[in-house]
Design a protein around this motif. Structure first.
Motif, PDB file in Angstrom:
ATOM      1  N   GLU A  90      -9.038   4.899   9.792  1.00 12.04           N
ATOM      2  CA  GLU A  90     -10.215   3.998   8.558  1.00 12.04           C
ATOM      3  C   GLU A  90      -9.572   4.015   7.048  1.00 12.04           C
ATOM      4  OE1 GLU A  90     -11.797   6.825  12.441  1.00 12.04           O
ATOM      5  OE2 GLU A  90     -10.778   6.600  10.356  1.00 12.04           O
ATOM      6  N   SER A  91      -8.454   4.627   6.595  1.00  7.32           N
ATOM      7  CA  SER A  91      -8.098   4.796   5.194  1.00  7.32           C
ATOM      8  C   SER A  91      -7.188   3.452   5.535  1.00  7.32           C
ATOM      9  CB  SER A  91      -7.706   6.103   4.799  1.00  7.32           C
ATOM     10  OG  SER A  91      -7.208   6.076   3.321  1.00  7.32           O
ATOM     11  N   VAL A  92      -6.589   2.803   6.330  1.00  9.38           N
ATOM     12  CA  VAL A  92      -5.371   1.882   5.983  1.00  9.38           C
ATOM     13  C   VAL A  92      -6.325   0.786   6.276  1.00  9.38           C
ATOM     14  CG1 VAL A  92      -3.766   1.397   7.317  1.00  9.38           C
ATOM     15  CG2 VAL A  92      -3.748   3.749   6.792  1.00  9.38           C
ATOM     16  N   ILE A 134       0.642  -1.354   0.149  1.00  8.43           N
ATOM     17  CA  ILE A 134       0.161   0.034  -0.158  1.00  8.43           C
ATOM     18  C   ILE A 134       0.454   1.418   0.459  1.00  8.43           C
ATOM     19  CG2 ILE A 134      -1.808  -1.714   1.134  1.00  8.43           C
ATOM     20  CD1 ILE A 134      -1.134  -0.098   3.364  1.00  8.43           C
ATOM     21  N   GLN A 135       0.894   2.280  -0.878  1.00  7.86           N
ATOM     22  CA  GLN A 135       1.072   3.561  -0.438  1.00  7.86           C
ATOM     23  C   GLN A 135       0.851   4.623   0.371  1.00  7.86           C
ATOM     24  OE1 GLN A 135       3.643   3.327  -2.984  1.00  7.86           O
ATOM     25  NE2 GLN A 135       2.726   1.252  -3.287  1.00  7.86           N
ATOM     26  N   MET A 166      -7.401   0.380   3.466  1.00  9.19           N
ATOM     27  CA  MET A 166      -6.757  -1.083   2.570  1.00  9.19           C
ATOM     28  C   MET A 166      -5.964  -1.961   2.828  1.00  9.19           C
ATOM     29  SD  MET A 166      -4.117   2.634   1.528  1.00  9.19           S
ATOM     30  CE  MET A 166      -4.578   4.137   1.778  1.00  9.19           C
ATOM     31  N   ILE A 167      -6.634  -2.581   3.347  1.00 10.68           N
ATOM     32  CA  ILE A 167      -5.949  -3.627   4.317  1.00 10.68           C
ATOM     33  C   ILE A 167      -7.067  -4.779   4.153  1.00 10.68           C
ATOM     34  CG2 ILE A 167      -5.613  -5.277   6.363  1.00 10.68           C
ATOM     35  CD1 ILE A 167      -3.584  -2.447   7.633  1.00 10.68           C
ATOM     36  N   THR A 168      -8.350  -4.288   4.317  1.00 12.61           N
ATOM     37  CA  THR A 168      -9.715  -5.277   4.079  1.00 12.61           C
ATOM     38  C   THR A 168      -9.610  -5.253   3.096  1.00 12.61           C
ATOM     39  OG1 THR A 168     -10.386  -3.976   6.445  1.00 12.61           O
ATOM     40  CG2 THR A 168     -11.805  -5.514   4.716  1.00 12.61           C
ATOM     41  N   ILE A 227       0.653  -3.853  13.965  1.00  9.45           N
ATOM     42  CA  ILE A 227      -0.453  -2.917  14.405  1.00  9.45           C
ATOM     43  C   ILE A 227      -0.784  -1.941  13.847  1.00  9.45           C
ATOM     44  CG2 ILE A 227      -0.607  -1.258  15.948  1.00  9.45           C
ATOM     45  CD1 ILE A 227       1.138  -2.816  17.786  1.00  9.45           C
ATOM     46  N   VAL A 228      -1.913  -1.403  13.113  1.00 14.80           N
ATOM     47  CA  VAL A 228      -1.801  -0.256  13.128  1.00 14.80           C
ATOM     48  C   VAL A 228      -3.326   0.868  14.602  1.00 14.80           C
ATOM     49  CG1 VAL A 228      -3.614   0.995  11.288  1.00 14.80           C
ATOM     50  CG2 VAL A 228      -2.771  -0.391  10.821  1.00 14.80           C
TER      51      VAL A 228
END
Length: 77
Positions: free
Chosen positions: A61-63, A5-6, A66-68, A24-25
């Motif tokens: 939420e954005s990160v 991810i960028q 992307m992961i989801t 961890i996020v």
């Protein structure tokens, strides 16, 4: 779909991070915005191994989206 991810570090540097290395996020609020390039809120990302944690401009939420999205795509293949 690539597992990278960028993201944008707090200093404005663009970076690519492997989703597979994220452990961890966490959303963060700065008590000293002058130490976080003026950002009052940011996302803290910890990677496996001896990598330094990354503070990024993108929202928690954005990160997580992307992961989801990556894992949903992998499940659909």
């Amino acid at each position: 779909m690539t597992p990278f991810i960028q993201l944008t570090l707090l200093d404005g540097t663009r970076t690519s991070i492997s989703i597979n290395q994220i452990v961890i996020v966490e959303p963060k609020k700065s008590v000293m915005p002058d130490k976080t390039y003026g950002f009052e809120s940011y996302t803290y990302v910890v990677l496996t191994g001896n990598c330094s944690p990354r503070d990024v401009q993108e929202s928690y939420e954005s990160v997580m989206q992307m992961i989801t999205s990556y894992y949903e795509y992998q499940r659909g293949c």
